[in-house]
Design a protein around this motif. Structure first.
Motif, PDB file in Angstrom:
ATOM      1  N   LEU A  25      -6.553  -4.378 -17.157  1.00  0.00           N
ATOM      2  CA  LEU A  25      -5.593  -3.404 -16.390  1.00  0.00           C
ATOM      3  C   LEU A  25      -6.022  -1.822 -16.627  1.00  0.00           C
ATOM      4  N   TYR A  26      -6.036  -1.801 -17.672  1.00  0.00           N
ATOM      5  CA  TYR A  26      -6.603  -0.349 -18.048  1.00  0.00           C
ATOM      6  C   TYR A  26      -7.826   0.106 -17.520  1.00  0.00           C
ATOM      7  N   ASP A  27      -8.902  -0.884 -17.405  1.00  0.00           N
ATOM      8  CA  ASP A  27     -10.055  -0.493 -16.811  1.00  0.00           C
ATOM      9  C   ASP A  27      -9.935  -0.230 -15.429  1.00  0.00           C
ATOM     10  N   GLU A  28      -9.074  -1.300 -14.691  1.00  0.00           N
ATOM     11  CA  GLU A  28      -9.148  -1.311 -13.261  1.00  0.00           C
ATOM     12  C   GLU A  28      -8.451  -0.068 -12.750  1.00  0.00           C
ATOM     13  N   ILE A  29      -7.633   0.630 -13.690  1.00  0.00           N
ATOM     14  CA  ILE A  29      -6.868   1.845 -13.220  1.00  0.00           C
ATOM     15  C   ILE A  29      -7.774   2.880 -13.479  1.00  0.00           C
ATOM     16  N   CYS A  30      -8.658   2.982 -14.558  1.00  0.00           N
ATOM     17  CA  CYS A  30      -9.547   4.030 -14.700  1.00  0.00           C
ATOM     18  C   CYS A  30     -10.760   3.874 -13.560  1.00  0.00           C
ATOM     19  N   ASN A  31     -10.974   2.557 -13.185  1.00  0.00           N
ATOM     20  CA  ASN A  31     -12.017   2.460 -11.971  1.00  0.00           C
ATOM     21  C   ASN A  31     -11.458   3.180 -10.634  1.00  0.00           C
ATOM     22  N   THR A  32     -10.193   3.145 -10.489  1.00  0.00           N
ATOM     23  CA  THR A  32      -9.500   3.610  -9.210  1.00  0.00           C
ATOM     24  C   THR A  32      -9.373   5.129  -9.486  1.00  0.00           C
ATOM     25  N   ALA A  33      -8.789   5.619 -10.339  1.00  0.00           N
ATOM     26  CA  ALA A  33      -8.253   6.953 -10.746  1.00  0.00           C
ATOM     27  C   ALA A  33      -9.125   8.077 -11.275  1.00  0.00           C
ATOM     28  N   ASP A  34     -10.064   7.500 -12.049  1.00  0.00           N
ATOM     29  CA  ASP A  34     -11.238   8.410 -12.677  1.00  0.00           C
ATOM     30  C   ASP A  34     -11.874   9.395 -11.390  1.00  0.00           C
ATOM     31  N   ASP A  97       3.238  -3.186 -13.016  1.00  0.00           N
ATOM     32  CA  ASP A  97       3.321  -4.418 -14.021  1.00  0.00           C
ATOM     33  C   ASP A  97       2.163  -4.397 -14.771  1.00  0.00           C
ATOM     34  N   ALA A  98       2.498  -5.097 -16.082  1.00  0.00           N
ATOM     35  CA  ALA A  98       1.345  -5.021 -17.074  1.00  0.00           C
ATOM     36  C   ALA A  98       0.493  -6.247 -16.823  1.00  0.00           C
ATOM     37  N   ASP A  99       0.968  -7.164 -16.286  1.00  0.00           N
ATOM     38  CA  ASP A  99       0.486  -8.488 -16.165  1.00  0.00           C
ATOM     39  C   ASP A  99      -0.798  -8.497 -15.172  1.00  0.00           C
ATOM     40  N   GLY A 100      -1.033  -7.427 -14.561  1.00  0.00           N
ATOM     41  CA  GLY A 100      -2.380  -7.460 -13.654  1.00  0.00           C
ATOM     42  C   GLY A 100      -2.094  -8.019 -12.436  1.00  0.00           C
ATOM     43  N   GLN A 101      -0.653  -8.477 -11.857  1.00  0.00           N
ATOM     44  CA  GLN A 101      -0.374  -9.050 -10.655  1.00  0.00           C
ATOM     45  C   GLN A 101      -0.296  -8.015  -9.624  1.00  0.00           C
ATOM     46  N   ASN A 102      -0.224  -6.566 -10.003  1.00  0.00           N
ATOM     47  CA  ASN A 102      -0.056  -5.407  -8.965  1.00  0.00           C
ATOM     48  C   ASN A 102      -1.531  -5.088  -9.107  1.00  0.00           C
ATOM     49  N   ASP A 103      -2.138  -4.646  -7.950  1.00  0.00           N
ATOM     50  CA  ASP A 103      -3.510  -4.035  -8.116  1.00  0.00           C
ATOM     51  C   ASP A 103      -3.569  -2.580  -8.090  1.00  0.00           C
ATOM     52  N   PRO A 104      -4.218  -2.135  -9.071  1.00  0.00           N
ATOM     53  CA  PRO A 104      -4.208  -0.634  -9.060  1.00  0.00           C
ATOM     54  C   PRO A 104      -5.142   0.005  -8.034  1.00  0.00           C
ATOM     55  N   ALA A 105      -5.945  -0.764  -7.265  1.00  0.00           N
ATOM     56  CA  ALA A 105      -6.730  -0.437  -6.218  1.00  0.00           C
ATOM     57  C   ALA A 105      -5.770   0.073  -5.053  1.00  0.00           C
ATOM     58  N   ASP A 106      -4.629  -0.309  -5.031  1.00  0.00           N
ATOM     59  CA  ASP A 106      -3.814   0.013  -4.005  1.00  0.00           C
ATOM     60  C   ASP A 106      -3.273   1.373  -3.942  1.00  0.00           C
ATOM     61  N   ILE A 107      -3.308   1.946  -5.212  1.00  0.00           N
ATOM     62  CA  ILE A 107      -2.848   3.247  -5.382  1.00  0.00           C
ATOM     63  C   ILE A 107      -3.017   4.429  -4.564  1.00  0.00           C
ATOM     64  N   PRO A 108      -4.343   4.489  -4.020  1.00  0.00           N
ATOM     65  CA  PRO A 108      -4.692   5.578  -3.134  1.00  0.00           C
ATOM     66  C   PRO A 108      -4.077   5.570  -1.833  1.00  0.00           C
ATOM     67  N   ARG A 109      -4.139   4.105  -1.355  1.00  0.00           N
ATOM     68  CA  ARG A 109      -3.278   4.200  -0.018  1.00  0.00           C
ATOM     69  C   ARG A 109      -1.838   4.381  -0.110  1.00  0.00           C
ATOM     70  N   LEU A 110      -1.322   4.061  -1.287  1.00  0.00           N
ATOM     71  CA  LEU A 110       0.080   4.345  -1.166  1.00  0.00           C
ATOM     72  C   LEU A 110       0.469   5.822  -1.262  1.00  0.00           C
ATOM     73  N   ILE A 111      -0.548   6.424  -2.022  1.00  0.00           N
ATOM     74  CA  ILE A 111      -0.533   7.857  -2.160  1.00  0.00           C
ATOM     75  C   ILE A 111      -0.655   8.581  -0.586  1.00  0.00           C
ATOM     76  N   GLU A 112      -1.515   8.079   0.063  1.00  0.00           N
ATOM     77  CA  GLU A 112      -1.868   8.685   1.411  1.00  0.00           C
ATOM     78  C   GLU A 112      -0.529   8.641   2.158  1.00  0.00           C
ATOM     79  N   LYS A 113       0.089   7.353   2.200  1.00  0.00           N
ATOM     80  CA  LYS A 113       1.241   7.072   2.740  1.00  0.00           C
ATOM     81  C   LYS A 113       2.486   7.715   2.247  1.00  0.00           C
ATOM     82  N   LEU A 114       2.346   8.179   0.865  1.00  0.00           N
ATOM     83  CA  LEU A 114       3.582   9.253   0.561  1.00  0.00           C
ATOM     84  C   LEU A 114       3.333  10.391   1.162  1.00  0.00           C
ATOM     85  N   ASN A 115       1.893  11.036   1.429  1.00  0.00           N
ATOM     86  CA  ASN A 115       1.829  12.261   1.774  1.00  0.00           C
ATOM     87  C   ASN A 115       1.747  12.518   3.315  1.00  0.00           C
TER      88      ASN A 115
END
Ligand code: UDP
Ligand code: MG
Length: 324
Positions: A25-34, A97-115
């Protein structure tokens, strides 16, 4: 570490016995957010009894973006999220969630929507990969019920992956299993809430932490929320209303008893008439309801006045430039 002012995102992750999921999960977050965001990750170890804390310590040593909050024992997912929100420094807060069921790759789209001008964007797990009978069906029913009762039209309240402006979370206190009601509470204080379909993946490692019992808790929480949203500043309206209804009922059935005894040709004896019992019960109930309402009024005043909590939320105060 960047100082508090310029952290854009705080990613908040409640962890209970997820040792095998954390590194990935940590690696996936880094891949998306770094390189894309300035961010921090807060892991809340909610009393794990497996290797989770050791794995977190290792992650912590290799990254200055990570903080780990360790609970003394298991306090529950809502408490873990709450601690994370409290300690988050970012302007936008994202629970996962820590179990990897949520996909960190969705974060940018969610933030665009927020904006686009929202305060909260909630993930919607349209294709959910969970057990049909213990999760999907109860959750479908619970979501319908929550939407109908709170008036907030989301499809999936239970999805942990949501994006909040930090300001939206400041005023909200969480109890029980209530993290899923944040959008409802926030929308009630005037925040703009939207939703977006997110990816949901099957849990591959570790075990699910909840069973059917959660649905019952959610329904009970819903009753509390509805009461708080509609009557928290005027409880006498609901209790007093029930009290008045009981008095009306008592008068009707009392009149019927007297009528059957003295006027109608049946001359039914009062002590043989079950309506007499009903009348007595309704009179007792009405007194109870009204007294409970008055007690609740006192509690509400203590709650608001002891904490200086206003009963309204101001967006902004406008003043005329030309002062006299
Ligand atoms: N979790 C927690 N404390 C608890 C129960 C669960 O921190 O008492 C965490 C768990 O580690 C996971 C998340 O909450 O990261 C969601 O739990 P789970 O996947 O079992 O439930 P789901 O919501 O997917 O049905
Ligand atoms: Mg899960």
């Amino acid at each position: 570490m960047a100082n508090g002012q310029d952290i854009e995102l705080s990613i908040v992750i409640p962890v209970l016995n997820e040792a095998d999921n954390l590194q990935q999960l940590y690696d996936e977050i880094c891949n998306t957010a770094d390189g894309r965001y300035s961010y921090e990750i807060l892991f809340i170890d909610d009393g794990s009894t497996d290797n989770s804390f050791a794995v977190l310590s290792k992650i912590l040593q290799n990254s200055e973006r990570v903080r780990v909050i360790r609970f003394r024992r298991n306090f529950g997912q809502t408490a873990a999220l709450s601690a994370g929100f409290e300690h988050a420094r970012g302007r936008i807060i994202i629970p996962l969630d820590a179990d990897g069921q949520n996909d960190p790759a969705d974060i940018p789209r969610l933030i665009e929507k927020l904006n686009e001008g929202y305060d909260i964007v909630s993930g919607w797990r349209r294709k959910r990969h969970d057990n049909v009978f213990t999760r999907k069906l109860p959750s479908w029913a619970a979501n319908r019920l929550i939407a109908a009762i709170t008036g907030v039209k989301l499809h999936d309240f239970g999805c942990t992956l949501k994006v909040y402006r930090a300001t939206s979370l400041k005023e909200i206190r969480l109890y029980g299993e209530m993290h899923r009601f944040i959008p409802a509470l926030a929308s009630w204080s005037g925040e703009k809430v939207s939703e977006l379909v997110v990816n949901h993946r099957p849990r591959t490692k570790g075990v699910a932490k909840y069973g059917l019992a959660r649905t019952l808790k959610v329904v009970l929480d819903l009753i509390t929320i509805k009461f708080l949203m509609s009557f928290s500043t005027k409880p006498i309206y609901i209790f007093g209303g029930l009290g008045v209804l009981s008095i009306l009922g008592a008068s009707l059935s009392g009149t019927a008893v007297l009528y059957q005894k003295f006027i109608s040709t049946s001359h039914l004896s009062m002590n043989r008439n079950p309506l007499l019992v009903l009348t007595a019960m309704l009179i007792t109930a009405s007194i109870q309801f009204i007294l409970m309402g008055l007690l609740a009024e006192m509690l509400v005043r203590t709650y608001h006045e002891s904490q200086d909590r206003p009963i309204y939320v101001i967006e902004k105060i406008f003043e005329s430039e030309n002062k006299v």
